[in-house]
Design a protein around this motif. Structure first.
Motif, PDB file in Angstrom:
ATOM      1  N   CYS A   1       0.320 -52.450 -39.641  1.00 47.09           N
ATOM      2  CA  CYS A   1       0.051 -51.011 -39.718  1.00 47.09           C
ATOM      3  C   CYS A   1      -1.324 -50.666 -39.153  1.00 47.09           C
ATOM      4  O   CYS A   1      -1.474 -49.691 -38.406  1.00 47.09           O
ATOM      5  N   ILE A   2      -2.322 -51.454 -39.498  1.00 46.83           N
ATOM      6  CA  ILE A   2      -3.671 -51.186 -38.985  1.00 46.83           C
ATOM      7  C   ILE A   2      -3.719 -51.382 -37.472  1.00 46.83           C
ATOM      8  O   ILE A   2      -4.316 -50.577 -36.739  1.00 46.83           O
ATOM      9  N   LEU A   3      -3.068 -52.430 -36.976  1.00 46.34           N
ATOM     10  CA  LEU A   3      -3.064 -52.685 -35.539  1.00 46.34           C
ATOM     11  C   LEU A   3      -2.324 -51.582 -34.785  1.00 46.34           C
ATOM     12  O   LEU A   3      -2.808 -51.064 -33.767  1.00 46.34           O
TER      13      LEU A   3
ATOM     14  N   ALA B   1       7.211 -51.437 -38.214  1.00 41.91           N
ATOM     15  CA  ALA B   1       7.526 -52.731 -38.809  1.00 41.91           C
ATOM     16  C   ALA B   1       6.612 -53.032 -39.998  1.00 41.91           C
ATOM     17  O   ALA B   1       7.062 -53.541 -41.038  1.00 41.91           O
ATOM     18  N   GLY B   2       5.328 -52.708 -39.856  1.00 42.25           N
ATOM     19  CA  GLY B   2       4.412 -52.913 -40.977  1.00 42.25           C
ATOM     20  C   GLY B   2       4.749 -52.035 -42.166  1.00 42.25           C
ATOM     21  O   GLY B   2       4.657 -52.470 -43.320  1.00 42.25           O
ATOM     22  N   TRP B   3       5.136 -50.783 -41.892  1.00 40.66           N
ATOM     23  CA  TRP B   3       5.508 -49.885 -42.991  1.00 40.66           C
ATOM     24  C   TRP B   3       6.758 -50.385 -43.710  1.00 40.66           C
ATOM     25  O   TRP B   3       6.865 -50.297 -44.934  1.00 40.66           O
ATOM     26  N   ILE B   4       7.715 -50.925 -42.977  1.00 35.90           N
ATOM     27  CA  ILE B   4       8.929 -51.480 -43.602  1.00 35.90           C
ATOM     28  C   ILE B   4       8.574 -52.680 -44.475  1.00 35.90           C
ATOM     29  O   ILE B   4       9.107 -52.843 -45.590  1.00 35.90           O
ATOM     30  N   LEU B   5       7.678 -53.525 -43.999  1.00 35.06           N
ATOM     31  CA  LEU B   5       7.265 -54.673 -44.807  1.00 35.06           C
ATOM     32  C   LEU B   5       6.535 -54.228 -46.075  1.00 35.06           C
ATOM     33  O   LEU B   5       6.747 -54.794 -47.158  1.00 35.06           O
ATOM     34  N   GLU B   6       5.689 -53.219 -45.956  1.00 35.83           N
ATOM     35  CA  GLU B   6       5.002 -52.700 -47.136  1.00 35.83           C
ATOM     36  C   GLU B   6       5.996 -52.109 -48.144  1.00 35.83           C
ATOM     37  O   GLU B   6       5.861 -52.319 -49.359  1.00 35.83           O
ATOM     38  N   SER B   7       6.995 -51.389 -47.629  1.00 40.06           N
ATOM     39  CA  SER B   7       7.991 -50.800 -48.527  1.00 40.06           C
ATOM     40  C   SER B   7       8.831 -51.862 -49.214  1.00 40.06           C
ATOM     41  O   SER B   7       9.211 -51.705 -50.384  1.00 40.06           O
ATOM     42  N   SER B   8       9.124 -52.942 -48.517  1.00 35.61           N
ATOM     43  CA  SER B   8       9.896 -54.018 -49.138  1.00 35.61           C
ATOM     44  C   SER B   8       9.066 -54.832 -50.122  1.00 35.61           C
ATOM     45  O   SER B   8       9.615 -55.497 -51.010  1.00 35.61           O
ATOM     46  N   THR B   9       7.746 -54.795 -49.977  1.00 33.34           N
ATOM     47  CA  THR B   9       6.884 -55.523 -50.903  1.00 33.34           C
ATOM     48  C   THR B   9       6.865 -54.890 -52.290  1.00 33.34           C
ATOM     49  O   THR B   9       6.774 -55.591 -53.305  1.00 33.34           O
ATOM     50  N   LEU B  10       6.966 -53.575 -52.350  1.00 35.03           N
ATOM     51  CA  LEU B  10       6.835 -52.867 -53.619  1.00 35.03           C
ATOM     52  C   LEU B  10       7.879 -53.298 -54.654  1.00 35.03           C
ATOM     53  O   LEU B  10       7.523 -53.562 -55.808  1.00 35.03           O
ATOM     54  N   PRO B  11       9.174 -53.414 -54.325  1.00 31.71           N
ATOM     55  CA  PRO B  11      10.147 -53.862 -55.349  1.00 31.71           C
ATOM     56  C   PRO B  11      10.372 -55.374 -55.388  1.00 31.71           C
ATOM     57  O   PRO B  11      11.234 -55.845 -56.156  1.00 31.71           O
ATOM     58  N   THR B  12       9.638 -56.139 -54.564  1.00 33.57           N
ATOM     59  CA  THR B  12       9.861 -57.590 -54.535  1.00 33.57           C
ATOM     60  C   THR B  12       9.448 -58.222 -55.854  1.00 33.57           C
ATOM     61  O   THR B  12       8.463 -57.821 -56.482  1.00 33.57           O
ATOM     62  N   ASP B  13      10.204 -59.228 -56.278  1.00 34.04           N
ATOM     63  CA  ASP B  13       9.986 -59.840 -57.596  1.00 34.04           C
ATOM     64  C   ASP B  13       8.764 -60.749 -57.641  1.00 34.04           C
ATOM     65  O   ASP B  13       7.989 -60.712 -58.591  1.00 34.04           O
ATOM     66  N   TYR B  14       8.587 -61.543 -56.613  1.00 33.64           N
ATOM     67  CA  TYR B  14       7.639 -62.647 -56.701  1.00 33.64           C
ATOM     68  C   TYR B  14       6.258 -62.238 -56.196  1.00 33.64           C
ATOM     69  O   TYR B  14       5.847 -62.580 -55.084  1.00 33.64           O
ATOM     70  N   TRP B  15       5.530 -61.513 -57.035  1.00 30.29           N
ATOM     71  CA  TRP B  15       4.125 -61.247 -56.755  1.00 30.29           C
ATOM     72  C   TRP B  15       3.257 -62.400 -57.248  1.00 30.29           C
ATOM     73  O   TRP B  15       2.261 -62.732 -56.622  1.00 30.29           O
ATOM     74  N   LYS B  16       3.614 -62.973 -58.346  1.00 27.88           N
ATOM     75  CA  LYS B  16       2.951 -64.187 -58.820  1.00 27.88           C
ATOM     76  C   LYS B  16       3.993 -65.081 -59.457  1.00 27.88           C
ATOM     77  O   LYS B  16       4.947 -64.607 -60.093  1.00 27.88           O
ATOM     78  N   VAL B  17       3.858 -66.386 -59.257  1.00 26.99           N
ATOM     79  CA  VAL B  17       4.858 -67.358 -59.709  1.00 26.99           C
ATOM     80  C   VAL B  17       4.151 -68.508 -60.413  1.00 26.99           C
ATOM     81  O   VAL B  17       2.979 -68.799 -60.157  1.00 26.99           O
ATOM     82  N   SER B  18       4.908 -69.155 -61.294  1.00 26.70           N
ATOM     83  CA  SER B  18       4.420 -70.338 -62.001  1.00 26.70           C
ATOM     84  C   SER B  18       5.626 -71.110 -62.476  1.00 26.70           C
ATOM     85  O   SER B  18       6.752 -70.600 -62.508  1.00 26.70           O
ATOM     86  N   SER B  19       5.398 -72.351 -62.819  1.00 29.54           N
ATOM     87  CA  SER B  19       6.485 -73.195 -63.295  1.00 29.54           C
ATOM     88  C   SER B  19       5.976 -74.082 -64.419  1.00 29.54           C
ATOM     89  O   SER B  19       4.803 -74.495 -64.433  1.00 29.54           O
TER      90      SER B  19
ATOM     91  N   CYS C   1      -4.501 -49.251 -47.762  1.00 30.61           N
ATOM     92  CA  CYS C   1      -4.050 -49.165 -49.161  1.00 30.61           C
ATOM     93  C   CYS C   1      -3.260 -50.400 -49.563  1.00 30.61           C
ATOM     94  O   CYS C   1      -3.469 -50.974 -50.640  1.00 30.61           O
ATOM     95  N   SER C   2      -2.328 -50.814 -48.701  1.00 31.27           N
ATOM     96  CA  SER C   2      -1.535 -52.011 -49.014  1.00 31.27           C
ATOM     97  C   SER C   2      -2.402 -53.264 -49.038  1.00 31.27           C
ATOM     98  O   SER C   2      -2.227 -54.139 -49.901  1.00 31.27           O
TER      99      SER C   2
ATOM    100  N   PHE D   1       1.949 -62.166 -49.419  1.00 33.97           N
ATOM    101  CA  PHE D   1       1.843 -62.509 -47.997  1.00 33.97           C
ATOM    102  C   PHE D   1       2.606 -61.512 -47.128  1.00 33.97           C
ATOM    103  O   PHE D   1       2.164 -61.171 -46.024  1.00 33.97           O
ATOM    104  N   ILE D   2       3.747 -61.033 -47.624  1.00 40.78           N
ATOM    105  CA  ILE D   2       4.479 -60.000 -46.891  1.00 40.78           C
ATOM    106  C   ILE D   2       3.664 -58.718 -46.827  1.00 40.78           C
ATOM    107  O   ILE D   2       3.605 -58.044 -45.793  1.00 40.78           O
ATOM    108  N   GLY D   3       3.026 -58.359 -47.929  1.00 41.20           N
ATOM    109  CA  GLY D   3       2.185 -57.165 -47.933  1.00 41.20           C
ATOM    110  C   GLY D   3       0.995 -57.283 -47.010  1.00 41.20           C
ATOM    111  O   GLY D   3       0.630 -56.319 -46.313  1.00 41.20           O
ATOM    112  N   TRP D   4       0.367 -58.442 -46.974  1.00 39.28           N
ATOM    113  CA  TRP D   4      -0.756 -58.641 -46.053  1.00 39.28           C
ATOM    114  C   TRP D   4      -0.298 -58.537 -44.602  1.00 39.28           C
ATOM    115  O   TRP D   4      -0.979 -57.930 -43.763  1.00 39.28           O
ATOM    116  N   GLY D   5       0.846 -59.135 -44.289  1.00 38.07           N
ATOM    117  CA  GLY D   5       1.361 -59.039 -42.919  1.00 38.07           C
ATOM    118  C   GLY D   5       1.683 -57.608 -42.519  1.00 38.07           C
ATOM    119  O   GLY D   5       1.360 -57.160 -41.412  1.00 38.07           O
ATOM    120  N   GLY D   6       2.326 -56.860 -43.420  1.00 35.40           N
ATOM    121  CA  GLY D   6       2.614 -55.460 -43.128  1.00 35.40           C
ATOM    122  C   GLY D   6       1.358 -54.625 -42.977  1.00 35.40           C
ATOM    123  O   GLY D   6       1.292 -53.711 -42.132  1.00 35.40           O
TER     124      GLY D   6
END
Length: 241
Positions: free
Chosen positions: A172-174, A16-34, A130-131, A163-168
């Motif tokens: 993974c570590i656990l 589950a952690g590896w899937i979250l890490e893999s989904s983090t890589l192409p995710t758009d919102y790494w940083k946001v502003s308005s 690494c993540s 936050f998704i990357g931190w959770g994944g």
């Protein structure tokens, strides 16, 4: 049975952690502003490891990809390398975990499967580290620019991808740590089997050393024969008669 259940739970967490890490890589919102003005002129800015975009109030997005890797900031290159390494390590960790788990039919003996499971756990731990490092480096750059009073350019906030990357990473570590600790029961059981076989072989060799037909136990052989002792005593009484 408990170690097998622990391996299944660890494999679930790690995958589950590896899937979250893999989904983090192409995710758009790494940083946001308005940029809030009126309702019509409101615009949202967001960026990830591959491009930076702006979305207006009508939902139209204009993006600019990072064309030259050498022209990028050093932290983006480091985050890319760490995230790709995390995905690759997690992939091989999943394969090794499937081979090393006790509930699977491949991998050889229990001792070999335990070693493979430990190897998979190390891969998952390295993937999580690494993540975790990648997301932390990116977040540190955002927060340092946000709280810097001398920074006058567009300031961003932490995006959902971090936050998704931190959770994944935590999963993974656990899971990797649980896989590494699950092999302790396998090595303990193997040592017990070796001791049992050694003791059984030693007792069998001691019994088989006696001639054929004397099928007495070792304890019976060690006890003296009552009839023999009585004969010796009777011989001693009549020896001078």
């Amino acid at each position: 049975m408990s170690s097998m259940f622990q391996e299944i739970v660890a494999f679930f967490f790690s995958t589950a952690g590896w899937i979250l890490e893999s989904s983090t890589l192409p995710t758009d919102y790494w940083k946001v502003s308005s940029d809030d003005g009126s309702v019509i002129t409101t615009a949202s800015f967001w960026s990830n490891l591959w491009k930076t975009c702006v979305t207006d109030s009508t939902g139209v997005s204009n993006c600019k990809e990072f064309i030259s890797m050498l022209a990028l900031d050093g932290y983006i290159i480091a985050c890319r390398a760490l995230m790709i390494s995390a995905v690759i390590l997690g992939f091989f960790g999943s394969i090794f975990a499937l081979v090393g788990m006790k509930c699977t039919k491949i991998g050889g003996s229990d001792k070999n499967k335990a070693r493979i499971a430990c190897f998979a756990g190390v891969h998952f731990i390295l993937s999580g580290l690494c993540s975790l490092s990648s997301c932390s480096i990116y977040a540190h750059r955002i927060t340092s620019e946000f709280f810097d009073p001398m920074f006058i350019s567009q300031k961003y906030e932490l995006g959902a991808a971090l936050f998704i990357g931190w959770g994944g990473s935590v999963l993974c570590i656990l899971g990797g740590t649980m896989l590494c600790f699950s092999i302790a029961g396998s090595f303990t059981s193997s040592k017990r089997e070796v001791n049992y076989i050694y003791r059984g072989a030693a007792s069998h060799s001691r019994i088989s050393s006696y001639p054929k037909g004397q099928a007495k136990s070792v304890n019976q052989r060690l006890t003296p024969d009552n009839s023999t002792s009585s004969r010796i005593q009777h011989f001693d009484k009549n020896v001078y008669v």
